[in-house]
Scaffold this active site. Structure first.
Site, PDB file in Angstrom:
ATOM      1  N   ALA A  57       7.993   2.117  -6.265  1.00  0.00           N
ATOM      2  CA  ALA A  57       7.608   2.991  -7.375  1.00  0.00           C
ATOM      3  C   ALA A  57       7.940   4.431  -7.018  1.00  0.00           C
ATOM      4  CB  ALA A  57       6.115   2.837  -7.663  1.00  0.00           C
ATOM      5  N   TYR A 181      -1.058   1.957 -14.263  1.00  0.00           N
ATOM      6  CA  TYR A 181      -0.396   3.246 -14.260  1.00  0.00           C
ATOM      7  C   TYR A 181      -0.145   3.699 -15.700  1.00  0.00           C
ATOM      8  CZ  TYR A 181      -0.116   2.214  -9.304  1.00  0.00           C
ATOM      9  OH  TYR A 181      -0.438   1.901  -8.012  1.00  0.00           O
ATOM     10  N   ARG A 323       4.798  -9.091  -0.008  1.00  0.00           N
ATOM     11  CA  ARG A 323       4.192  -9.221   1.324  1.00  0.00           C
ATOM     12  C   ARG A 323       5.014 -10.127   2.246  1.00  0.00           C
ATOM     13  NH1 ARG A 323      -0.040  -8.644  -2.224  1.00  0.00           N
ATOM     14  NH2 ARG A 323      -1.689  -7.181  -1.620  1.00  0.00           N
TER      15      ARG A 323
END
Length: 354
Positions: A57, A181, A323
């Site tokens: 981001a 967001y 991950r």
């Protein structure tokens, strides 16, 4: 042949496989600049065989950063270091992509390993913005509700960021409209209580995302893919739903978006999310089936077989791993071995291939 390693053609861009390095914030920048950490972090995943790498981001404005350490693309000076990374990724067969983001009311925070709390004035906090003057958490500062001038600035910032992304050499742009967001907070009724053209009805609440998308498309080449990441469910009563996501995906597809990256949650602090292996794949499958658009599946996908099954069963068109790529930059090389796919290893590593 493994479906996970079957190439995918999107417009003029061919991805060598369906494996995507999901955008993962590194909180390792100063004044938004990429540095050696980003080169090594992203470059190792390119060497590892990913089909697409989406850079974390990346703030379209200083006030749009989650933390003071976020990567940025709000000024031309950011371009050269990003271009260096893009060049390395492409040299190793990976399509370079970038996620453009504005954190909205979740901006102005410490990095996770610093506790993740909102910055104080003494720590350099800056005013945050949102559709309505509602804080994400009662212990956090109240954001400023964007007025028309502020909304136009957001749209202009995304557009300018897309121009810089193109200059840096990126071939895919993803608009970040998830995880609470700014763009997500506009389309979710949990965070949007406006009474103007940007609030109330479904069409009004998705308006800002559509305007940002249109602005990006004005400068983004038509032969390059455009993705949008959404939170397909707020996991909270009265919030955004999977059915809403299907409706939004249909609109975005009609506006020329190529793929919906289906994540979820992040807009309210106490949502009850049943986290587990592949827990968000259902959203990618539903949006793909009911909206007819390509989708990406993300969330706790950790094994080659899980990723293979998602593609083979038609649940999604690409698999986004986060991950697992932190644990193993060479996941695609290992997955190919496990699934019996023949792929090209970097010549420097071929002695280890067998």
């Amino acid at each position: 042949m493994s479906t996970l390693f079957r190439p995918l053609q999107l417009k003029s861009i061919e991805f060598r496989n369906r494996i995507v390095v999901s955008p993962m914030c590194q909180y390792s920048s100063k004044d938004g600049f990429a540095n050696d950490w980003h080169l090594v972090h992203l470059g190792s995943r390119a060497v590892g065989g990913a089909g697409l790498i989406l850079v974390e981001a990346t703030g379209v404005s200083p006030e749009g950063r989650i933390t003071p350490h976020d990567l940025g693309i709000w000024k031309d000076e950011h371009i050269p270091e990003l271009r260096r990374i893009v060049s390395f990724m492409e040299a190793h067969g990976t399509v370079p992509g970038i996620q453009l983001a504005h954190a909205g009311r979740k901006a102005s925070h410490h990095a996770p390993w610093e506790g993740g709390k909102a910055l104080s004035d003494q720590e350099g906090a800056w005013p945050t913005v949102a559709p309505s003057a509602l804080a994400f958490h009662e212990a956090e500062p109240t954001p400023v509700a964007l007025d028309q001038e502020g909304i136009q600035k957001v749209i202009s910032d995304f557009k300018a960021a897309a121009v810089r992304a193109l200059s840096a050499g990126f071939k895919v742009v993803e608009i970040h409209a998830a995880h609470g967001y700014l763009l997500h907070s506009f389309y979710s009724p949990l965070s949007n209580q406006r009474q103007d053209a940007y609030g109330g009805s479904f069409d009004n609440r998705i308006r800002l995302l559509l305007e940002v998308t249109a602005a990006v498309q004005e400068v983004w080449p038509q032969n390059y893919p455009l993705f949008v990441r959404i939170s397909a469910s707020d996991w909270t009563e009265g919030g955004w739903t999977a059915e809403d996501s299907v409706s939004l995906a249909k609109v975005l597809m009609g506006k020329g978006v190529d793929l919906i990256d289906c994540s979820s949650g992040g807009n309210v602090p106490r949502a009850k999310i049943p986290v587990g292996p592949g827990y968000q794949v259902q959203f990618a499958q539903k949006v793909k089936a009911e909206a007819g658009i390509l989708t990406g599946a993300v969330g706790m996908i950790t094994t080659p077989q899980e990723a293979e099954d998602i593609i083979a069963n038609g649940q999604a068109d690409m698999v986004f791993l986060a991950r697992e790529f932190l644990r193993d930059p060479y996941f695609p090389l290992r997955a190919a071995k496990k699934l019996g796919a023949e792929i090209e290893w970097p010549v420097q590593y071929q002695r280890a291939q067998d």
